[in-house]
Design a protein around this motif. Structure first.
Motif, short mmCIF file in Angstrom:
data_model
loop_
_atom_site.label_atom_id
_atom_site.label_comp_id
_atom_site.label_asym_id
_atom_site.label_seq_id
_atom_site.Cartn_x
_atom_site.Cartn_y
_atom_site.Cartn_z
N PRO A 1 0.81 -1.21 0.00
CA PRO A 1 0.00 0.00 0.00
C PRO A 1 0.85 1.27 0.00
CG PRO A 1 -0.84 -1.56 1.62
CD PRO A 1 0.43 -2.14 1.07
N LYS A 2 0.38 2.25 -0.73
CA LYS A 2 0.93 3.60 -0.81
C LYS A 2 2.20 3.72 -1.66
CE LYS A 2 -1.53 5.82 0.64
NZ LYS A 2 -2.88 5.98 -0.02
N ALA A 3 2.48 2.69 -2.44
CA ALA A 3 3.68 2.75 -3.27
C ALA A 3 3.41 3.43 -4.61
CB ALA A 3 4.22 1.34 -3.49
N GLY A 4 2.13 3.75 -4.89
CA GLY A 4 1.82 4.39 -6.18
C GLY A 4 0.83 3.57 -7.00
N THR B 1 -2.54 3.62 -7.35
CA THR B 1 -3.59 4.31 -8.08
C THR B 1 -3.02 4.99 -9.32
OG1 THR B 1 -4.48 4.73 -5.89
CG2 THR B 1 -5.56 5.84 -7.73
N TRP B 2 -1.86 5.52 -9.17
CA TRP B 2 -1.17 6.20 -10.27
C TRP B 2 -0.90 5.21 -11.42
CZ3 TRP B 2 4.29 8.83 -9.41
CH2 TRP B 2 4.55 9.69 -10.46
N ARG C 1 8.49 1.79 -3.73
CA ARG C 1 8.71 3.21 -3.36
C ARG C 1 9.58 3.25 -2.12
NH1 ARG C 1 3.79 7.52 -1.84
NH2 ARG C 1 5.01 9.43 -2.17
N SER D 1 3.10 8.18 3.79
CA SER D 1 1.84 8.17 3.05
C SER D 1 0.82 7.25 3.71
CB SER D 1 2.12 7.72 1.61
OG SER D 1 0.97 7.80 0.82
N LYS E 1 8.17 9.41 -11.23
CA LYS E 1 8.11 10.84 -10.94
C LYS E 1 9.08 11.61 -11.84
CE LYS E 1 6.34 14.06 -8.52
NZ LYS E 1 4.90 14.32 -8.57
N CYS F 1 -2.39 11.57 -16.50
CA CYS F 1 -1.89 10.91 -15.29
C CYS F 1 -0.92 11.77 -14.46
CB CYS F 1 -1.24 9.57 -15.64
SG CYS F 1 -2.44 8.37 -16.23
N THR F 2 -0.81 13.05 -14.74
CA THR F 2 0.00 13.88 -13.85
C THR F 2 -0.71 13.98 -12.49
OG1 THR F 2 -1.11 15.93 -14.48
CG2 THR F 2 0.86 15.31 -15.76
N PHE F 3 0.03 14.31 -11.47
CA PHE F 3 -0.57 14.42 -10.13
C PHE F 3 -1.70 15.46 -10.13
CE2 PHE F 3 -0.77 16.32 -5.87
CZ PHE F 3 -1.02 15.19 -5.12
N MET G 1 -4.77 14.14 -12.09
CA MET G 1 -5.47 13.05 -11.39
C MET G 1 -6.17 13.58 -10.14
SD MET G 1 -3.29 9.52 -11.84
CE MET G 1 -4.33 8.65 -10.68
N PHE H 1 -6.54 11.84 -0.36
CA PHE H 1 -5.77 10.67 -0.80
C PHE H 1 -4.64 11.15 -1.71
CE2 PHE H 1 -4.71 7.11 -3.45
CZ PHE H 1 -4.99 5.97 -2.73
N MET H 2 -4.97 12.12 -2.58
CA MET H 2 -3.96 12.70 -3.47
C MET H 2 -3.27 13.79 -2.66
SD MET H 2 -4.36 11.03 -6.33
CE MET H 2 -3.52 12.02 -7.55
N LYS I 1 0.47 14.57 -1.58
CA LYS I 1 1.60 15.36 -2.09
C LYS I 1 2.11 14.80 -3.41
CE LYS I 1 2.69 17.97 1.65
NZ LYS I 1 3.64 18.50 2.60
P1 A3P Z 1 1.45 10.70 -0.94
O1 A3P Z 1 0.61 10.32 0.24
O2 A3P Z 1 2.91 10.70 -0.63
O3 A3P Z 1 1.01 11.97 -1.59
P2 A3P Z 1 -1.45 4.29 -3.46
O4 A3P Z 1 -2.25 4.60 -4.68
O5 A3P Z 1 -0.56 3.11 -3.60
O6 A3P Z 1 -2.29 4.27 -2.24
O7 A3P Z 1 -0.40 5.48 -3.29
C1 A3P Z 1 -0.84 6.76 -2.96
C2 A3P Z 1 0.31 7.72 -3.10
O8 A3P Z 1 0.56 7.93 -4.51
C3 A3P Z 1 0.00 9.07 -2.50
O9 A3P Z 1 1.27 9.57 -2.06
C4 A3P Z 1 -0.52 9.82 -3.72
O10 A3P Z 1 -0.48 11.22 -3.61
C5 A3P Z 1 0.44 9.32 -4.79
N1 A3P Z 1 -0.09 9.51 -6.14
C6 A3P Z 1 -1.27 9.13 -6.65
N2 A3P Z 1 -1.39 9.54 -7.92
C7 A3P Z 1 -0.25 10.20 -8.23
C8 A3P Z 1 0.22 10.88 -9.40
N3 A3P Z 1 -0.50 10.98 -10.50
N4 A3P Z 1 1.45 11.44 -9.34
C9 A3P Z 1 2.20 11.35 -8.22
N5 A3P Z 1 1.81 10.74 -7.09
C10 A3P Z 1 0.59 10.17 -7.10
#
Ligand code: A3P
Length: 308
Positions: free
Chosen positions: A56-59, A61-62, A146, A154, A212, A242-244, A247, A271-272, A274
């Motif tokens: 979890p939280k490694a990216g 959703t991105w 990550r 995160s 990134k 798909c930029t931060f 999204m 959730f989004m 940083k």
């Molecule tokens: P942060 O909490 O550091 O901002 P997951 O999807 O695995 O739960 O990961 C969520 C992390 O990915 C969050 O990190 C989120 O902001 C980041 N994230 C999601 N979409 C992104 C994007 N398009 N560009 C950069 N980071 C993204």
């Protein structure tokens, strides 16, 4: 008995993301049911299924959004009709059937499997808990790594979003992250299995920090991996989608759209959050940073996996 107590809590929709139980030695949040994990051992994997697997939280959703765009041949208008969480089923929440009737709303919303192929399926499970057919059929799988310090940061914020009534203590949380007793277990074990298999043809291992640095190049890599060849324009469109920033402002890609409905809107929390590299510096103390460094050196460095 302990499990029953936890489930009673889950049913009361007082989901405490602090109570975990162990499934085959891996810590699990109570909303991943042991019966679901049992069911996954016989889950029928299709040859053209594609997996996005992460701690979890490694990216997740991105990368799932990039993959979803690619699998839809860059037809962003089409995918934008459904939220990314509904387009991409969450495996351990999705085996369907009776178990899901007992779950709170959050999981019902994502507990389905599409009929059409190819299916893009998300999972946070450690490799040995994934359906065995993933390995037998060698289906395509993207794995994201990550920096664990940023993951820790995160994940802490994620737990807060999921537990709006509870104020979480960072030090207590950090201890659990460090000892692998948060949901989905020990991050270093999670990483290592895929790191060791990163050169297998059916696995694409990506690093959050590299995505990134070069989002467009990553879109290109994922496209190649999934057997697609797109014009520059299509690659540009997916990259832009798909930029931060994009999204975050798109209700079909920002998880807040669904999470706010369930957990309520929480001022200042998203959730989004940083979406960057190195925010851990604002959270981890010197000794906590060192504790992660030591763990990395003990468990990962000898395998060639290091973090800046
Ligand atoms: P942060 O909490 O550091 O901002 P997951 O999807 O695995 O739960 O990961 C969520 C992390 O990915 C969050 O990190 C989120 O902001 C980041 N994230 C999601 N979409 C992104 C994007 N398009 N560009 C950069 N980071 C993204």
């Amino acid at each position: 008995i302990r499990m029953q107590q936890i489930m009673a809590k889950v049913k009361a929709e007082d989901i405490s993301h602090w109570d975990t139980y162990e499934y085959e030695g891996v810590a699990m949040w109570p909303d991943v049911l042991p019966s679901t994990l049992d069911d996954l051992k016989t889950f029928e994997v299709r040859h053209d299924d594609v997996f996005i697997v992460t701690y979890p939280k490694a990216g997740t959703t991105w990368v799932q959004e990039i993959m979803s765009c690619v699998l839809h041949d860059g037809n962003i208008e089409r995918i934008s009709k459904r939220h990314t969480f509904k387009r991409v089923p969450f495996l351990e929440m999705t085996t369907g059937g009776a178990v899901h009737n007992d779950l709170p709303r959050v999981h019902k919303m994502i507990s389905w499997m599409p009929r059409s192929s190819p299916r893009l399926i998300k999972s946070h499970l450690q490799a040995q808990l994934l359906p065995p057919q993933v390995w037998e059929k060698k289906v395509k799988l993207v794995y994201v790594i990550r920096n664990p310090k940023d993951v820790a940061t995160s994940y802490f914020h994620h737990c807060q979003i999921m537990n709006p009534q509870r104020t979480l203590d960072w030090d207590e949380y950090f201890h659990r992250f460090h000892t692998g007793t948060v949901g989905f277990g020990k991050w270093w074990e999670h990483y290592l299995y895929f790191w060791e298999r990163r050169n297998e043809d059916h696995i694409l291992l990506l690093r959050f920090e590299d995505i990134k640095k070069d989002l467009r190049g990553t879109v290109q890599r994922i496209s190649n991996f999934l057997g697609k060849s797109f014009s520059d324009d299509v690659i540009d469109d997916i990259t832009d989608h798909c930029t931060f920033e994009n999204m975050k402002k798109n209700p079909m890609t920002n998880p807040d759209t669904l999470l706010h409905k369930i957990f309520g809107e929480q001022e200042g929390r998203s959730f989004m959050r940083k979406g960057g590299v190195g925010d851990w510096k604002a959270h981890l103390s010197e000794s906590q940073g060192k504790a992660i460094d030591d763990l990395c050196r003990d468990k990962l460095t000898s395998h060639g996996l290091t973090f800046n």
